[in-house]
Design a protein around this motif. Structure first.
Motif, PDB file in Angstrom:
ATOM      1  N   ARG A 153     -30.266  11.738  -0.712  1.00 18.33           N
ATOM      2  CA  ARG A 153     -31.387  12.369  -0.007  1.00 18.33           C
ATOM      3  C   ARG A 153     -31.421  13.785  -0.546  1.00 18.33           C
ATOM      4  N   GLY A 154     -32.445  14.094  -1.322  1.00 18.98           N
ATOM      5  CA  GLY A 154     -32.462  15.387  -2.009  1.00 18.98           C
ATOM      6  C   GLY A 154     -31.321  15.433  -3.005  1.00 18.98           C
ATOM      7  N   ASP A 155     -30.501  16.477  -2.924  1.00 11.40           N
ATOM      8  CA  ASP A 155     -29.364  16.623  -3.831  1.00 11.40           C
ATOM      9  C   ASP A 155     -28.059  16.102  -3.237  1.00 11.40           C
ATOM     10  N   SER A 156     -28.107  15.555  -2.027  1.00 10.07           N
ATOM     11  CA  SER A 156     -26.894  15.142  -1.330  1.00 10.07           C
ATOM     12  C   SER A 156     -26.723  13.628  -1.306  1.00 10.07           C
ATOM     13  N   PRO A 157     -25.554  13.127  -1.743  1.00  8.30           N
ATOM     14  CA  PRO A 157     -25.290  11.695  -1.609  1.00  8.30           C
ATOM     15  C   PRO A 157     -25.193  11.339  -0.131  1.00  8.30           C
ATOM     16  N   SER A 158     -25.843  10.242   0.261  1.00  2.32           N
ATOM     17  CA  SER A 158     -25.817   9.902   1.684  1.00  2.32           C
ATOM     18  C   SER A 158     -25.552   8.427   1.968  1.00  2.32           C
ATOM     19  N   ALA A 204     -36.079  -1.074  -3.493  1.00  7.74           N
ATOM     20  CA  ALA A 204     -36.492  -1.059  -2.089  1.00  7.74           C
ATOM     21  C   ALA A 204     -35.799   0.070  -1.336  1.00  7.74           C
ATOM     22  N   LEU A 205     -34.523   0.307  -1.635  1.00  8.39           N
ATOM     23  CA  LEU A 205     -33.793   1.385  -0.966  1.00  8.39           C
ATOM     24  C   LEU A 205     -34.312   2.763  -1.361  1.00  8.39           C
ATOM     25  N   LEU A 206     -34.944   2.848  -2.512  1.00  7.70           N
ATOM     26  CA  LEU A 206     -35.508   4.140  -2.930  1.00  7.70           C
ATOM     27  C   LEU A 206     -36.746   4.519  -2.124  1.00  7.70           C
ATOM     28  N   LYS A 207     -37.187   3.643  -1.234  1.00 11.24           N
ATOM     29  CA  LYS A 207     -38.238   4.016  -0.283  1.00 11.24           C
ATOM     30  C   LYS A 207     -37.656   4.908   0.808  1.00 11.24           C
ATOM     31  N   ILE A 208     -36.341   4.832   1.001  1.00 13.35           N
ATOM     32  CA  ILE A 208     -35.633   5.616   2.012  1.00 13.35           C
ATOM     33  C   ILE A 208     -34.943   6.821   1.375  1.00 13.35           C
ATOM     34  N   TYR A 209     -34.401   6.618   0.185  1.00 10.16           N
ATOM     35  CA  TYR A 209     -33.621   7.645  -0.509  1.00 10.16           C
ATOM     36  C   TYR A 209     -34.417   8.185  -1.692  1.00 10.16           C
TER      37      TYR A 209
END
Length: 131
Positions: A82-87, A115-120
């Protein structure tokens, strides 16, 4: 244990914060179990993980043991940002499927990283340095 056996065993198991058992697991716990039971590798233990240290702290302590690869392959990890932070983290079971355990009230499931890149915001693929 084969990868297929592992997927059958964990698919649908509940997410639980800082859990690493076949009863419940969070995203890092799933990775630890996969590497232990499918690949026969014991991952570096992150101090404080079970006591609730946040994901970014644990990731930063562990990151030195991994190397980035340009494309996904079975057995590599997918680190979602998320942005520059691994989450979030998962295991690539094929070049197009990621096994992961996501969030409160969630469970282990397989999804496309697309599909996960819709969230991240982005994904990075890595393999353990011992491989």
């Amino acid at each position: 244990m084969t990868q297929s056996e592992f997927i059958r065993l964990v698919n649908g198991k509940p997410w639980a914060n800082r859990a690493c058992s076949f009863d419940a697991m969070d995203c890092w716990g799933l990775v630890v179990l996969y590497y232990r039971h499918v690949l026969g590798l014991e991952l570096h233990h992150v101090a404080g993980y079970e006591s609730g240290a946040d994901f970014i702290t644990c990731y930063e302590q562990e990151a030195d043991h991994w190397r980035t690869v340009p494309v996904a392959a079975a057995g590599c990890i997918a680190v979602f940002y998320r942005g520059d932070s691994p989450s979030h983290i998962g295991i690539m079971t094929s070049p197009v499927k990621c096994l992961h355990s996501r969030g409160e009230f969630g469970f282990v499931r397989s999804d496309s990283p697309v599909a996960l890149l819709k969230i991240y915001s982005r994904v990075e693929y890595m393999v353990h340095a011992s491989i």
